[in-house]
Design a protein around this motif. Sequence first.
Motif, PDB file in Angstrom:
ATOM      1  N   PHE A  39       0.861  -1.184   0.000  1.00 42.40           N
ATOM      2  CA  PHE A  39       0.000   0.000   0.000  1.00 42.40           C
ATOM      3  C   PHE A  39       0.894   1.228   0.000  1.00 42.40           C
ATOM      4  CE2 PHE A  39      -2.147   3.432   2.343  1.00 42.40           C
ATOM      5  CZ  PHE A  39      -3.301   3.558   1.591  1.00 42.40           C
ATOM      6  N   HIS A  40       0.818   1.998  -1.081  1.00 40.75           N
ATOM      7  CA  HIS A  40       1.625   3.223  -1.182  1.00 40.75           C
ATOM      8  C   HIS A  40       0.710   4.441  -1.087  1.00 40.75           C
ATOM      9  CE1 HIS A  40       4.879   5.903  -2.331  1.00 40.75           C
ATOM     10  NE2 HIS A  40       4.079   6.450  -3.234  1.00 40.75           N
ATOM     11  N   MET A  50      -2.596   4.381   7.395  1.00 41.65           N
ATOM     12  CA  MET A  50      -1.461   3.469   7.425  1.00 41.65           C
ATOM     13  C   MET A  50      -1.704   2.295   8.378  1.00 41.65           C
ATOM     14  SD  MET A  50       0.043   5.157   5.141  1.00 41.65           S
ATOM     15  CE  MET A  50       1.536   4.224   4.856  1.00 41.65           C
ATOM     16  N   ALA A  74      -3.888  -0.330   6.617  1.00 39.72           N
ATOM     17  CA  ALA A  74      -3.133  -1.120   5.648  1.00 39.72           C
ATOM     18  C   ALA A  74      -2.256  -2.148   6.350  1.00 39.72           C
ATOM     19  CB  ALA A  74      -2.285  -0.198   4.767  1.00 39.72           C
ATOM     20  N   LYS A  75      -1.584  -1.726   7.425  1.00 38.94           N
ATOM     21  CA  LYS A  75      -0.740  -2.652   8.180  1.00 38.94           C
ATOM     22  C   LYS A  75      -1.566  -3.779   8.777  1.00 38.94           C
ATOM     23  CE  LYS A  75       3.083  -2.460   9.590  1.00 38.94           C
ATOM     24  NZ  LYS A  75       4.271  -3.250   9.154  1.00 38.94           N
ATOM     25  N   THR A 108       3.658  -1.137   3.846  1.00 37.07           N
ATOM     26  CA  THR A 108       3.208   0.233   3.634  1.00 37.07           C
ATOM     27  C   THR A 108       4.363   1.118   3.184  1.00 37.07           C
ATOM     28  OG1 THR A 108       3.565   0.706   5.988  1.00 37.07           O
ATOM     29  CG2 THR A 108       1.339   0.073   5.319  1.00 37.07           C
ATOM     30  N   SER A 109       4.029   2.047   2.307  1.00 38.93           N
ATOM     31  CA  SER A 109       5.016   2.985   1.769  1.00 38.93           C
ATOM     32  C   SER A 109       4.410   4.387   1.821  1.00 38.93           C
ATOM     33  CB  SER A 109       5.366   2.602   0.337  1.00 38.93           C
ATOM     34  OG  SER A 109       6.220   3.559  -0.260  1.00 38.93           O
ATOM     35  N   TYR A 118       4.055   2.988  11.571  1.00 40.14           N
ATOM     36  CA  TYR A 118       3.170   2.198  10.714  1.00 40.14           C
ATOM     37  C   TYR A 118       3.604   2.229   9.247  1.00 40.14           C
ATOM     38  CZ  TYR A 118       0.439   2.722  14.939  1.00 40.14           C
ATOM     39  OH  TYR A 118       0.046   2.721  16.250  1.00 40.14           O
ATOM     40  N   VAL A 119       4.815   2.730   9.001  1.00 45.36           N
ATOM     41  CA  VAL A 119       5.337   2.850   7.640  1.00 45.36           C
ATOM     42  C   VAL A 119       6.526   1.910   7.484  1.00 45.36           C
ATOM     43  CG1 VAL A 119       6.372   4.396   5.940  1.00 45.36           C
ATOM     44  CG2 VAL A 119       4.604   5.253   7.491  1.00 45.36           C
TER      45      VAL A 119
END
Length: 375
Positions: free
Chosen positions: A141-142, A164, A167-168, A174-175, A202-203
Amino acid sequence: MGKKVIAAGHICLDITPVFDGRKAKQLGDILTPGKLVHVGEADVHTGGSVANTGLAMKILGADVSLMGKVGEDVFGKIVCDALRAYDADGGMIVARGESTSYTVALAVPGVDRVFLHNPGANHTFRADDIAQKELEEAVLFHFGYPPIMRSMYERDGAELVAVMKRAKACGAATSLDFAAIDPDSEAGRVDWRHILERVIPYVDILVPSVEELCFMLDRARFQEWQERAAGKDITEILDVEKDVVPLAEQCMAFGAKILLIKCGAPGIYYRTGSQQTLSDVGAKLELDTAAWADKAGFEASYVPEKILSGTGAGDTSIAAFLTAILKGYAPEMALHLAAATGACCVEAYDALSGLKSFAELERKIALGWKKNNGA
């Protein structure tokens, strides 16, 4: 097709007037009050992280879904029609009563770009606009450009953190990418250091530019850079060890796992966490943590055959880097491909026309493509 990717966030229409070959040392050499400046035809293309990074990944072979928001207006129709040509318009939200974001990019030869930007419908894009089913299917997920998306920076970045975290929670890697911040705007008054401290845990892959990162983390240092640059491109006057590394160390302290700091024409600084830290990267990505752990250094840029515009160069570099990770490339080649893609991008006025396949880039690299550090 392969591992599914979502490219979400900011999307706009880029309008780039084409200047002639005259080079300038400073923007004021060309653009001065009361002066009529003749330009060529306007280059009009989709822009923003969703289009630049998302479509570039699609062109490079990734299975990408684009998610963004446009208005029900002429610019919105142009954006959706352009995405439809790539079969990539399905995730666009067309918001009645809102305007489509646009950017006028002034790419004067010899001078770093200047952007005149209207955020438009991007301001109201929220976490709930991202379909849960798509998130659950995504390997990566970007998200791009929260500094020019009001909903993402208000309330201390609560919505960005929520995006974020969602997505995690779905197991995706994640980006996160950023954008330049107008210091006199609403976003310029936000405590970005606090937002970064909240969201970076979270990134998995953090990919800011050095100017963006410094503005957010250390505004006094950023002002000192501006004074030192004296109107020139900031990246030309930076010392990697003294200027870039301290910013990287702060990001790592906040919890960054894989960090790329785009440093303009000179290249890209990279840093990765320990193997234990990288074990927290989304499991579906299947990252080789042993190969990626404890890396640090500077990837110098490749020398392009010509330079027309830097628009989208950072975005497409990141697209190549992310696609290389998805395809299982080793860190060294992933970085080479990122730098090589950026060099190809500047050979065209838009972000996508100059792109080359990984096979083409690898052949050119193997034949000794010269780098800007002389290597």
